[in-house]
Design a protein around this motif. Structure first.
Motif, PDB file in Angstrom:
ATOM      1  N   ASP A 206       0.850  -1.187   0.000  1.00  8.09           N
ATOM      2  CA  ASP A 206       0.000   0.000   0.000  1.00  8.09           C
ATOM      3  C   ASP A 206       0.887   1.238   0.000  1.00  8.09           C
ATOM      4  O   ASP A 206       1.512   1.570   1.003  1.00  8.09           O
ATOM      5  CB  ASP A 206      -0.906   0.002   1.238  1.00  8.09           C
ATOM      6  N   LYS A 208       0.102   4.268   0.029  1.00  7.58           N
ATOM      7  CA  LYS A 208      -0.374   5.315   0.931  1.00  7.58           C
ATOM      8  C   LYS A 208       0.206   5.140   2.328  1.00  7.58           C
ATOM      9  O   LYS A 208       0.453   6.112   3.039  1.00  7.58           O
ATOM     10  CB  LYS A 208      -1.897   5.291   1.000  1.00  7.58           C
ATOM     11  N   GLU A 211       3.467   6.920   2.692  1.00 11.08           N
ATOM     12  CA  GLU A 211       3.546   8.377   2.592  1.00 11.08           C
ATOM     13  C   GLU A 211       3.995   8.978   3.924  1.00 11.08           C
ATOM     14  O   GLU A 211       4.609  10.039   3.964  1.00 11.08           O
ATOM     15  CB  GLU A 211       2.181   8.936   2.176  1.00 11.08           C
TER      16      GLU A 211
END
Length: 450
Positions: A206, A208, A211
């Motif tokens: 993932d 995200k 991040e």
């Protein structure tokens, strides 16, 4: 004829030895040329790649169990050891759960780690030739161990609903009975995975999640149950042990007092024990934070962070000390703290005093065991003369060197170390007071008689 044969054999052996010597000289000259071609910067960069080390036998022999995993292996150093093999089945099962949940093919994870495989190998000091040559097997090890570690971290800190309620590892039962032992093994220097493995696996699963650069650090801090604010950024970390160390040192050290002037003391004096310092008028108080850097001395008060002493304290700190010892540039704060505490703790009386002040929370039963633990931790420890606690050491020494504090310490040590001495002093004072009263009455009686 026989003598001549022996002479020929000796000559042949001498020529062979001369040939071997010449070959050695040629090899050394070749290596010298290569070293000359490499700049100092390249050599520096080469040493910086290493972050996971084998503890030398001479150090490990002082406490053989402290550096060897007992339940699970992470990385190549202890992979395949007989006592750790039962956990390999659970690793494979965790990998399947990880892949099923991520809905990404295994090959994507393999490709991602393959891009940095040499960097991962370089993280290990003295990596066995088997792993250097067999890249496929090394990648398999990194993925299997990396996914298992991530599943452990998530199970302890997040809700994982895709494991059976009676799973031996990833269930409430496993959290209670198995995870503490896995946590202990995860904090051993020889049992580390490069943080790059975890970040690469998460990036494929993932994007995200990656991040936030602190995502993995936060998971590790929560897993280790550290009372540290997860809002503070730790930056790039090398592995789990490095994250744990940085969390122990979170926060800024107390500000230096501008009005304090150091004495002429060189700082080589040994710090007195807690009992002796107490006799000299120094009071002990608990620091506001649990950071090992939060140690200060001001106005006769020595502030120290609270430390919980339990069964895992000794192996944990031994591995932290070993990491500081072998990883150049990482600092020496943990080593300095342990040496400072060992200086304060000589006897059971010292542990008892620090315990009464809330500085030591003893969970291993007796004060004698805690005393032995701190004394063992400082064996074969080398202290940097420029360590962070050197200023506190000088302040304490300067305070104790004052004549009034020396007199106070001698008085307490001589007359107030046992009940009989105290009673004797009280009796002497009482008799002295009676003598004064009697003298006053005699004088008053003499004046009244006139």
């Amino acid at each position: 004829m026989i003598i001549r044969l022996f002479q020929l054999l000796e000559q042949a052996e001498a020529r062979r030895g001369m040939g071997d010597q010449n070959n050695w000289v040629i090899r050394v000259n070749d290596e010298l040329n290569r070293v000359s071609e490499n700049s100092l910067e390249k050599e520096t960069e080469e040493w910086k790649k290493r972050s996971i080390y084998k503890v030398p036998i001479a150090v490990a022999d002082l406490n053989k169990k402290a550096y060897r995993p007992q339940t699970v292996s992470f990385g190549p150093y202890h992979h395949g050891e007989g006592s750790l093999k039962p956990m390999e089945e659970h690793k494979r099962r965790a990998l399947l759960h990880f892949l099923k949940r991520s809905k990404k093919p295994l090959q994507l994870y393999v490709n991602s780690l393959a891009e940095v495989v040499q960097q991962l190998k370089d993280s290990y000091d003295c990596l066995d030739k088997k792993w250097q040559e067999n890249t496929d097997e090394f990648l398999q090890l990194m993925i299997l161990d990396g996914c298992f570690m991530l599943e452990i971290l998530r199970t302890a800190t997040l809700s994982m609903a895709d494991y059976a309620h009676n799973d031996p590892i990833f269930s409430d039962h496993g959290k209670l009975y198995i995870l503490p032992y896995i946590k202990r093994d995860m904090l051993m220097l020889e049992n580390q995975l490069p943080m790059l493995v975890l970040s690469r696996l998460l990036a494929v699963e993932d994007k995200k999640a990656m991040e936030d650069e602190e995502f993995v650090n936060t998971l590790i801090v929560k897993f280790c149950s550290l009372h540290v604010s997860t809002k503070k950024r730790m930056g790039k970390c090398l592995h789990v042990l490095d994250v744990y160390r940085k969390s122990l040192l979170s926060g800024e050290p107390p500000k230096k007092k501008d009005h304090w002037k150091p004495s002429s003391s060189s700082g080589d004096e040994i710090i007195r024990s807690a009992s002796e310092l107490n006799e000299a008028g120094i009071r002990f108080k608990k620091s506001k934070s649990v950071s090992l850097k939060d140690i200060s001395f001001h106005g006769g008060v020595l502030r120290l962070p609270r430390i919980v002493v339990d069964d895992v304290t000794e192996p944990l700190f031994l591995n932290l000390i070993a990491f500081e010892r072998y990883h150049v540039g990482t600092g020496n704060e943990v080593t300095s703290y342990i040496f400072f505490m060992d200086s304060l703790i000589d006897t059971v009386r010292d542990v008892s005093h620090l315990n009464s002040r809330g500085i030591i929370q003893n969970a291993i039963g007796s004060d004698k065991a805690a005393t032995k633990l701190f004394n063992n931790l400082s064996k074969d420890v080398t202290i940097d003369p420029n360590c962070s606690l050197n200023e506190v050491h000088k302040e304490v020494t300067h305070y104790c060197s004052k004549r009034l504090n020396q007199w106070r310490a001698n008085l307490i040590h001589t007359y107030f170390t046992n009940p009989w001495a105290i009673l004797s002093v009280i009796a002497a004072i009482f008799l002295f007071a009676l003598t004064i009263i009697q003298t006053i009455y005699s004088i008053l009686g003499y004046y009244h008689a006139e």
